[in-house]
Design an enzyme around this catalytic site. Structure first.
Site, PDB file in Angstrom:
ATOM      1  CG  ASP A  17      31.764   1.907  16.846  1.00 21.34           C
ATOM      2  OD1 ASP A  17      32.319   2.978  16.544  1.00 21.34           O
ATOM      3  OD2 ASP A  17      32.339   0.802  16.841  1.00 21.34           O
ATOM      4  CE  LYS A  77      36.340   4.034  23.575  1.00 19.91           C
ATOM      5  NZ  LYS A  77      36.189   4.616  22.265  1.00 19.91           N
ATOM      6  CB  CYS A 104      44.418 -36.551   7.381  1.00 20.62           C
ATOM      7  SG  CYS A 104      45.440 -37.996   7.675  1.00 20.62           S
ATOM      8  CE1 TYR A 110      25.780  12.535  19.639  1.00 20.15           C
ATOM      9  CE2 TYR A 110      24.978  10.441  18.781  1.00 20.15           C
ATOM     10  CZ  TYR A 110      25.936  11.433  18.817  1.00 20.15           C
ATOM     11  OH  TYR A 110      27.051  11.339  18.042  1.00 20.15           O
ATOM     12  CD  GLU A 159      -2.734   1.445   0.159  1.00 22.48           C
ATOM     13  OE1 GLU A 159      -3.031   0.486  -0.568  1.00 22.48           O
ATOM     14  OE2 GLU A 159      -3.096   2.618  -0.067  1.00 22.48           O
ATOM     15  CB  CYS A 209      48.058 -35.646   7.093  1.00 24.91           C
ATOM     16  SG  CYS A 209      47.895 -35.518   8.872  1.00 24.91           S
ATOM     17  CD  GLU A 239      22.268  10.555  25.183  1.00 24.45           C
ATOM     18  OE1 GLU A 239      23.098  10.573  24.253  1.00 24.45           O
ATOM     19  OE2 GLU A 239      21.683  11.566  25.582  1.00 24.45           O
ATOM     20  CE  LYS A 295      32.116   7.507  22.486  1.00 23.11           C
ATOM     21  NZ  LYS A 295      32.630   7.006  21.197  1.00 23.11           N
ATOM     22  CB  CYS A 328      46.107 -39.732  10.947  1.00 25.09           C
ATOM     23  SG  CYS A 328      46.722 -38.102  11.384  1.00 25.09           S
ATOM     24  CB  CYS A 331      49.979 -39.458   9.685  1.00 21.47           C
ATOM     25  SG  CYS A 331      48.700 -39.246   8.443  1.00 21.47           S
TER      26      CYS A 331
HETATM   27  S1  IVH Z   1      27.575  13.406  22.821  1.00 23.08           S
HETATM   28  C1  IVH Z   1      29.810  17.214  23.353  1.00 23.08           C
HETATM   29  N1  IVH Z   1      26.262  11.167  22.744  1.00 23.08           N
HETATM   30  O1  IVH Z   1      31.069   9.765  20.355  1.00 23.08           O
HETATM   31  C2  IVH Z   1      29.367  15.855  23.310  1.00 23.08           C
HETATM   32  N2  IVH Z   1      28.254  11.367  21.449  1.00 23.08           N
HETATM   33  O2  IVH Z   1      33.917  11.122  21.313  1.00 23.08           O
HETATM   34  C3  IVH Z   1      28.989  15.429  21.958  1.00 23.08           C
HETATM   35  N3  IVH Z   1      28.762   9.385  20.113  1.00 23.08           N
HETATM   36  O3  IVH Z   1      31.914  12.438  18.292  1.00 23.08           O
HETATM   37  C4  IVH Z   1      28.849  14.009  21.817  1.00 23.08           C
HETATM   38  N4  IVH Z   1      27.013   8.207  20.729  1.00 23.08           N
HETATM   39  O4  IVH Z   1      30.313  10.702  17.385  1.00 23.08           O
HETATM   40  C5  IVH Z   1      27.343  11.845  22.306  1.00 23.08           C
HETATM   41  N5  IVH Z   1      24.964   9.239  22.706  1.00 23.08           N
HETATM   42  C6  IVH Z   1      26.027   9.919  22.288  1.00 23.08           C
HETATM   43  C7  IVH Z   1      26.952   9.377  21.382  1.00 23.08           C
HETATM   44  C8  IVH Z   1      28.064  10.140  20.992  1.00 23.08           C
HETATM   45  C9  IVH Z   1      28.110   8.237  19.976  1.00 23.08           C
HETATM   46  C10 IVH Z   1      30.031   9.715  19.433  1.00 23.08           C
HETATM   47  C11 IVH Z   1      30.038  11.020  18.712  1.00 23.08           C
HETATM   48  C12 IVH Z   1      31.183  11.801  19.281  1.00 23.08           C
HETATM   49  C13 IVH Z   1      31.982  10.757  19.974  1.00 23.08           C
HETATM   50  C14 IVH Z   1      32.600  11.336  21.209  1.00 23.08           C
END
Ligand code: IVH
Length: 695
Positions: A138, A336, A448, A248, A53, A430, A134, A136, A453, A433
């Site tokens: 990647d 981290k 083998c 964020y 749809e 092998c 939050e 982080k 063996c 053996c």
């Molecule tokens: S806040 C001034 N929140 O992590 C703070 N960063 O080294 C601005 N990143 O360059 C960043 N998740 O690319 C913030 N929930 C999150 C994030 C986040 C990933 C990354 C972002 C930033 C790096 C910080």
């Protein structure tokens, strides 16, 4: 909005007097309607119309826009397919610099961050600060600028001061609104938000698989693929990559102010952005620490990669008072996670020979820490894998360890390849053996062909004596190597022929240990048919299969006589497994080996008669069970089904009415309660014995 309002099904004679307003209105309505449904689909994960749809309405809009391009809106969903390619990216100055975050490596550093903030704000050490936590993400940091609610510019972070204008690429990302919604919240005249573009894991795997199938270069991880996709000058390519974005952080804005970060995040949701759903408001540091551990646990289940948790002071006044040092704010920190990918060098490639004779190339690596453990080996699987990734000795490679998975080589870093390196080819003999190694047509593995063996024999013996097989305590890898190397064991059964003098002749084997081992060997002979079947190491026959086969054919004679068809009829046994079992029992040398084992006293007990479906088993009938903790051999749901098949009941909580508590690993409060109430507690082994499986 109803279909009629959209004019989708309106008879065409309604469009009489070239009513341009009418067409413009239709374009407007369709644009709003499609944006709303796309938001439901991509951001809220809650679609209410079918894909077909949606497509139908989309094509209608596309057709109208083609005829009346002057009314195409800047937030039209048709823009998501990407506009014309660029020659190069323009530079974009960030009106407020894009900062990065300082890192905390452990809990102590996180507590230190909290204390530092309070010192800076001249608060008592015992004060409690509100934080937002939050994940982080990647991915790749992005900035999105909206004027009067319309997306004007999208940029990369660059060096934090200036980035690249990738607006056309970001417009293809469906979780980035082209037009903000003013349904619940007023739209400010200028709003810049920051976030992270990422490649959802599922989409990334599919994308890499497609690249592989087309013989194109794959990406080592979703982050690299995101970066690569956003750097495309042709947005049509980006559009095919199913990227997504979380937002964020605020950037430069006019006509809007927030008291707290949490409020800001809520406003973002109202405007139509995707805000990470596991973000959380915490009062004080303890819930932050708890949040970190929860997030770590959730990490493997998420559809996007995260490399830590970000902790931010919630109050924007406090944030301002704290300010920034160098390039990172004082009010936030990234906690981290251990990295799951690392680079290291392949020192050499060793070829191991397994129980089935399969030659497995294993890379010996310069040791590195990955995800908190030291990795010094990675399997290279087989020649095809080596060829596909072009892996060579001396290469610097990206390795990865996801969860408990065996480390693997993801990619070679070609720029760092030594000049004199040569393609790696598995030997055709092998390495243990010296017999010829061959590759069966259609199979990836080299095997083998040597009948005797020693590598195969050692691996077979290890499997044979394992806890879940014959359970020969005290017979470890070292001893097995010694008896095979000394040619005391040439066939499996020779294991039971070594006498006291034989064992004591081995290095570091005292009389006491030798006697103990002989006792254990004797003890192991009284076993169950399913353990014995598993111990034989028949290809494709794991512990579970051995159990179902033993139920279906409760004696060796029955197994010898079972036809391929009869084997295939056993539940959970497919044609490949059936044919493997059939082949095994029809080989004279295997039968001879089994006969020898029986003569030496091995006594596999048949399992107790199975319970017919629907027929109540007196030990289960009308009994109430509670299952807790993690079971090793099956899921709790499977265990529940097995109890119910036998006429038992399964309840979720322990009470005086509970007859049995089945306690798996890490059983907690239910186990304590059962003990307090005097309820019979069954270990997993007890439970299996009751089921008539393996004790
Ligand atoms: S806040 C001034 N929140 O992590 C703070 N960063 O080294 C601005 N990143 O360059 C960043 N998740 O690319 C913030 N929930 C999150 C994030 C986040 C990933 C990354 C972002 C930033 C790096 C910080």
């Amino acid at each position: 909005m109803s279909h009629d309002q959209l004019g989708l099904f309106a008879p065409s004679h309604d469009d009489t007097s070239d009513d341009t307003n009418n067409i413009q209105q239709q374009i407007n309505e369709l644009t709003d309607d499609l944006n709303e449904h796309a938001h439901r689909y991509y951001v809220l994960d809650d679609p209410i119309i079918s894909d077909a749809e949606y497509d139908r309405r989309y094509r209608k809009l596309e057709a109208l826009e083609k005829e009346h391009p002057q009314w195409k809106r800047p937030d039209s969903p048709t823009l998501r397919v990407g506009g014309p390619p660029l020659e190069h990216f323009e530079k974009v100055q960030h009106r407020v610099p894009m900062l990065s975050l300082a890192n905390a490596m452990d809990e102590a550093e996180m507590r230190e961050f909290d204390q530092r903030i309070k010192r800076h704000l001249k608060m008592p050490a015992s004060a409690s600060i509100d934080y937002v936590i939050e994940p982080k993400i990647d991915g790749i940091a992005i900035s999105l600028l909206y004027e009067n609610g319309v997306l004007i510019t999208g940029a990369t972070r660059g060096d934090g001061v200036a980035g690249e204008d990738i607006t056309n690429n970001l417009k293809t990302i469906r979780t980035i609104p082209l037009q903000l919604s003013d349904k619940d919240r007023k739209i400010p005249p200028v709003l810049e938000v920051r976030g992270e573009a990422y490649f959802p894991r599922g989409a990334f795997d599919a994308f890499n698989a497609k690249m592989l199938a087309n013989d194109e270069k794959t990406f080592a991880n979703p982050r690299n693929a995101t970066a690569g996709s956003l750097k495309q000058l042709d947005p049509k390519i980006t559009a095919q990559r199913s990227l997504a974005a979380f937002v964020y952080a605020p950037g430069y804005s006019e006509g809007v102010e927030f008291d707290t970060h949490w409020d800001f995040l809520q406003a973002l949701k109202h405007w139509g952005f995707q805000v990470n759903p596991i973000s959380q408001l915490c009062s004080g540091l303890d819930p932050v620490v708890e949040g970190y551990h929860n997030l770590m646990e959730q990490r493997p289940t998420l559809d996007y990669d995260i490399d830590g948790m970000v902790i931010k002071v919630n109050d924007y006044d406090l944030q301002e008072r704290l300010g920034a040092v160098a390039k990172s704010p004082r009010w936030a920190i990234a906690f981290k996670f251990p990295a799951q990918q690392e680079t290291t060098q392949i020192e050499t490639i060793e070829v191991q020979v397994g129980r089935t004779g399969a030659l497995t190339p294993v890379a010996h690596l310069a040791p590195v820490q990955v995800g908190g453990v030291t990795v010094s080996r990675a399997t290279l699987h087989n020649q095809d894998e080596i060829d596909r990734k072009d892996i060579r000795i001396g290469d610097t490679v990206v390795i990865q360890r996801a969860g408990d998975v065996i480390p693997e080589v993801v990619q070679v870093i070609m720029d760092l390849r030594p000049e004199d390196s040569e393609a790696y080819v598995l030997p055709n003999v092998c390495p243990v053996c010296g017999s010829e190694a061959e590759r069966a047509p259609g199979e990836a593995v080299m095997t083998c062909t040597g009948l005797d063996c020693p590598a195969k024999l050692k691996a077979s013996l290890q499997h044979f004596s394992a806890r879940k097989a014959m359970n020969i305590e005290g017979l470890g890898k070292k001893l097995i190597e010694q008896v095979v190397d000394a040619e005391m064991v040439v066939h499996l059964s020779d294991l039971f022929r070594i006498d006291f003098d034989g064992w004591t002749s081995l290095e570091r084997m005292g009389e006491k240990s030798a006697q103990k081992l002989l006792d254990n060997l004797d003890k192991s002979k009284d076993t169950t048919l399913s353990r014995f079947l598993f111990a034989l190491g028949i290809r494709h026959v794991g512990e579970r299969t051995a159990q179902v086969v033993a139920q279906a054919f409760p004696s060796l004679d029955q197994l010898y006589n079972a036809s391929l068809h009869e084997l295939e009829c056993v539940q959970d046994v497919g044609p490949i497994v059936a044919s493997s079992i059939h082949r095994f029992f029809n080989q004279e040398k295997n039968r001879a080996m089994i006969e020898e084992l029986l003569e030496l006293g091995v006594n596999p007990e048949p399992p107790p008669p199975p319970v017919e479906a629907g027929e109540a088993d007196p030990s289960f009938a009308d009994k109430t069970f509670v299952i807790t903790g993690t079971l090793q051999t099956r899921s709790r749901n499977e265990a529940k089904a097995q109890i119910e098949e036998r006429g038992g009941k399964v309840s979720g909580s322990v009470s005086r009415k509970t007859d049995f508590l089945v306690a798996g690993d890490a059983a907690g409060s239910k186990l304590r309660k059962a003990q307090d109430l005097g309820v019979t507690v069954l270990t997993e082994e007890d439970f299996l014995a009751m089921l008539g499986e393996n004790a």
